[in-house]
Scaffold this active site. Structure first.
Site, PDB file in Angstrom:
ATOM      1  N   SER A   2    -167.509  88.513 -36.273  1.00 16.83           N
ATOM      2  CA  SER A   2    -166.806  88.531 -37.115  1.00 16.83           C
ATOM      3  C   SER A   2    -167.699  87.675 -38.674  1.00 16.83           C
ATOM      4  O   SER A   2    -166.946  88.647 -39.501  1.00 16.83           O
ATOM      5  CB  SER A   2    -165.620  88.068 -36.806  1.00 16.83           C
ATOM      6  OG  SER A   2    -165.275  86.847 -36.895  1.00 16.83           O
ATOM      7  N   LYS A  37    -166.640  80.288 -43.689  1.00 22.03           N
ATOM      8  CA  LYS A  37    -165.672  81.585 -43.116  1.00 22.03           C
ATOM      9  C   LYS A  37    -164.153  81.537 -43.814  1.00 22.03           C
ATOM     10  O   LYS A  37    -164.333  81.025 -44.144  1.00 22.03           O
ATOM     11  CB  LYS A  37    -165.794  81.736 -41.606  1.00 22.03           C
ATOM     12  CG  LYS A  37    -165.350  83.351 -41.287  1.00 22.03           C
ATOM     13  CD  LYS A  37    -166.254  83.655 -39.921  1.00 22.03           C
ATOM     14  CE  LYS A  37    -164.820  84.698 -38.954  1.00 22.03           C
ATOM     15  NZ  LYS A  37    -165.730  84.571 -37.661  1.00 22.03           N
ATOM     16  N   SER A  73    -168.756  85.408 -32.238  1.00 25.40           N
ATOM     17  CA  SER A  73    -168.590  86.179 -34.080  1.00 25.40           C
ATOM     18  C   SER A  73    -169.614  85.234 -34.512  1.00 25.40           C
ATOM     19  O   SER A  73    -169.729  85.553 -36.066  1.00 25.40           O
ATOM     20  CB  SER A  73    -167.501  85.941 -34.536  1.00 25.40           C
ATOM     21  OG  SER A  73    -166.710  87.042 -34.087  1.00 25.40           O
TER      22      SER A  73
HETATM   23  N1  GLN Z   1    -166.019  90.230 -32.157  1.00 22.62           N
HETATM   24  C1  GLN Z   1    -165.396  89.888 -31.299  1.00 22.62           C
HETATM   25  C2  GLN Z   1    -164.066  90.353 -31.301  1.00 22.62           C
HETATM   26  O1  GLN Z   1    -164.076  91.627 -31.708  1.00 22.62           O
HETATM   27  C3  GLN Z   1    -166.028  89.061 -30.767  1.00 22.62           C
HETATM   28  C4  GLN Z   1    -164.631  88.284 -32.076  1.00 22.62           C
HETATM   29  C5  GLN Z   1    -165.206  86.484 -32.932  1.00 22.62           C
HETATM   30  O2  GLN Z   1    -166.127  86.214 -32.084  1.00 22.62           O
HETATM   31  N2  GLN Z   1    -164.481  86.011 -33.423  1.00 22.62           N
HETATM   32  O3  GLN Z   1    -163.346  89.933 -31.004  1.00 22.62           O
END
Ligand code: GLN
Length: 472
Positions: free
Chosen positions: A151, A76, A175
């Site tokens: 994400s 990532k 994410s």
């Molecule tokens: N979707 C969540 C957010 O927008 C989780 C993001 C993540 O786990 N980095 O913060």
């Protein structure tokens, strides 16, 4: 074309001369180019990957190769790899190159894994659909009109589309698990402190964990074994001994599983997702496990607590991107203050700016007690209540997400709706416990669904054990 099934088989095939690392890298480079429209990779590390492949092929011949020899891994774009670019999918890190490698990368390289490239994600890991990247949307390979989740969208898509063998993502509130659920892959968030965060670009440090996205639970166990462990560069990493997670998969135990009544009865839960989860519960019972409903009347507090606390941490973590120390600097700046203001306004995307402002607000003198302090107190309650359940049960079971992947743009106008995508996943990060999403069948819309399991603190081995038994 070599068809990758899992890491152990790959090791046997490499040793048996059925395939070489050099050929695996060639195949990955070709596959990534052929599926360029998915936009999963921001960059392919072709030269360094080829070099690693050559060295590893020699080691295989000499019988000195590590246990991840030839495993093609995508990172990532918020995980540092020395001498390679990293941007957190943000314009603000334009041109920035990692000065050191993340501990997880060092550990993977020490076992002869091959880093193939960096993967698109929501900017600074903020998002649930990968629509917040400065470098465009990632498409879901199962239906390109749909989001891949976020994400770690690029990480999930790279595995789902067979562009590489394993990827690393980061999970602050879901994410890793949510995009895994949207793409039919396995997404694992280890216990907080199990894996070093050194070299991960921080979003919300008391929530962030690095973890693998894989085709199988067995591969997740192998990767965790390699990346877990104490690290002097991350004081929150635990000194607890790293277990033999692969060996733990072989155990056959009967477990007590709790499912959260409020999750299964949640308004907005897709009926087919609900049916798929209920079916799995019946199957688990038929295998001799007990499955019981428990009440967790805090569901509505999870997402607000998560967003108050993570935005607060983000506003502090992201203050270092000031136009001076890293990457992008506005050309329109005239003095120090305008350098800060203009570089940050032009360099950060809309969602990141929203979260920095929210976080700054909840930490501000007048509102600290009303929001940040209260958020910390609620976090404590959620933590205690989650652990209370996990004292009486081995696992908590929920759907991974309320629905399947959604179409691009569907949640974009309404951030709250987007934030509610995380309703089932944030609990594990708030409480710090490990959680996994495994595939749980296909919806009638043709898209995958995911089942989530959570276990107690540092019960990663037990969690992987049960997850590996779930078959659809
Ligand atoms: N979707 C969540 C957010 O927008 C989780 C993001 C993540 O786990 N980095 O913060």
């Amino acid at each position: 074309m070599y068809s990758f099934s899992n890491i152990n088989t790959l090791q046997a095939d490499l040793k048996g001369g059925k395939i070489t690392c050099a050929a695996l890298v060639e195949q990955a480079v070709t596959a990534i180019a052929q599926k360029k429209q998915l936009n999963a990779f921001l960059e392919v590390f072709e030269a360094s990957a080829k070099e690693l492949a050559k060295k590893t092929d020699e080691k295989i011949k000499m019988g000195t190769a590590g246990r991840l020899a030839g495993v093609i891994i995508g990172l990532k774009d918020n995980i540092c790899y020395k001498g390679h670019k990293v941007s957190a999918s943000s314009k603000i890190l334009e041109g920035f190159e990692s000065l050191y490698s993340a501990t997880v990368v060092e550990k993977l390289l020490a076992e002869d894994a091959i880093m193939i490239g960096r993967l698109n994600c929501d900017e600074f890991a903020m998002g649930s659909s990968n629509e917040n990247s400065a470098f465009g949307n990632v498409l879901n390979p199962l239906n390109e009109k749909f989001v891949p989740g976020g994400s770690s969208g690029g990480s999930a898509v790279a595995v789902a589309a067979g562009l590489c063998h394993v990827t690393l993502g980061s999970d602050t509130g879901g994410s890793i698990r949510q995009p895994a659920s949207f793409t039919g892959t396995v997404g694992y968030k280890p216990t907080y402190g199990r894996v070093s965060r050194y070299g991960l670009i921080a979003y919300a440090s008391s929530f962030d964990q690095i973890g693998p996205i894989t085709k199988t639970v067995d591969d997740a166990a192998v990767i965790l074994e390699v990346i877990a462990g104490q690290d002097k560069n991350d004081n929150t990493s635990s000194s607890k001994k790293v277990e033999d997670y692969s060996k733990a998969l072989l155990e056959d135990k009967k477990y007590k599983i709790a499912y959260l009544k409020e999750c299964v009865e949640a308004e907005g839960l897709d009926p087919e997702v609900k049916a798929a989860v209920l079916k799995q519960m019946e199957w688990l019972k038929s295998q001799g496990h007990t499955v019981e409903a428990v009440s967790f009347p805090y569901l509505e507090y999870l997402v607000p607590t998560y967003y108050v606390l993570t935005t607060a941490e983000a506003s502090s973590n992201l203050s270092r991107f000031d136009g001076i120390h890293y990457g992008y600097r506005s050309k329109n700046a005239t003095d120090l203050e305008s350098t800060y203001k203009k570089s940050r306004s032009e360099g950060f995307g809309k969602e990141v700016q929203r979260r920095i402002m929210l976080g700054t607000f909840v930490l501000s003198a007048g509102y600290y007690d009303a929001y940040y302090s209260k958020g910390q107190k609620v976090r404590r309650i959620i933590h205690e209540k989650t652990n209370e359940i996990l004292k009486n049960f081995d696992f908590i079971l929920t759907p991974s997400t309320p629905g399947t992947a959604f179409e691009f743009g569907k949640n974009s106008a309404d951030p709250i709706k987007m934030y509610l995508e995380d309703i089932f996943t944030v609990q594990a990060n708030i409480a710090g416990v490990p959680a996994i999403s495994v595939p749980c069948g296909l919806h009638s819309n043709g898209l995958p669904m995911g089942l989530q399991l959570m276990a107690g603190y540092f019960e990663d081995a037990k969690l992987l054990n049960l997850a590996s038994k779930i078959k659809v």
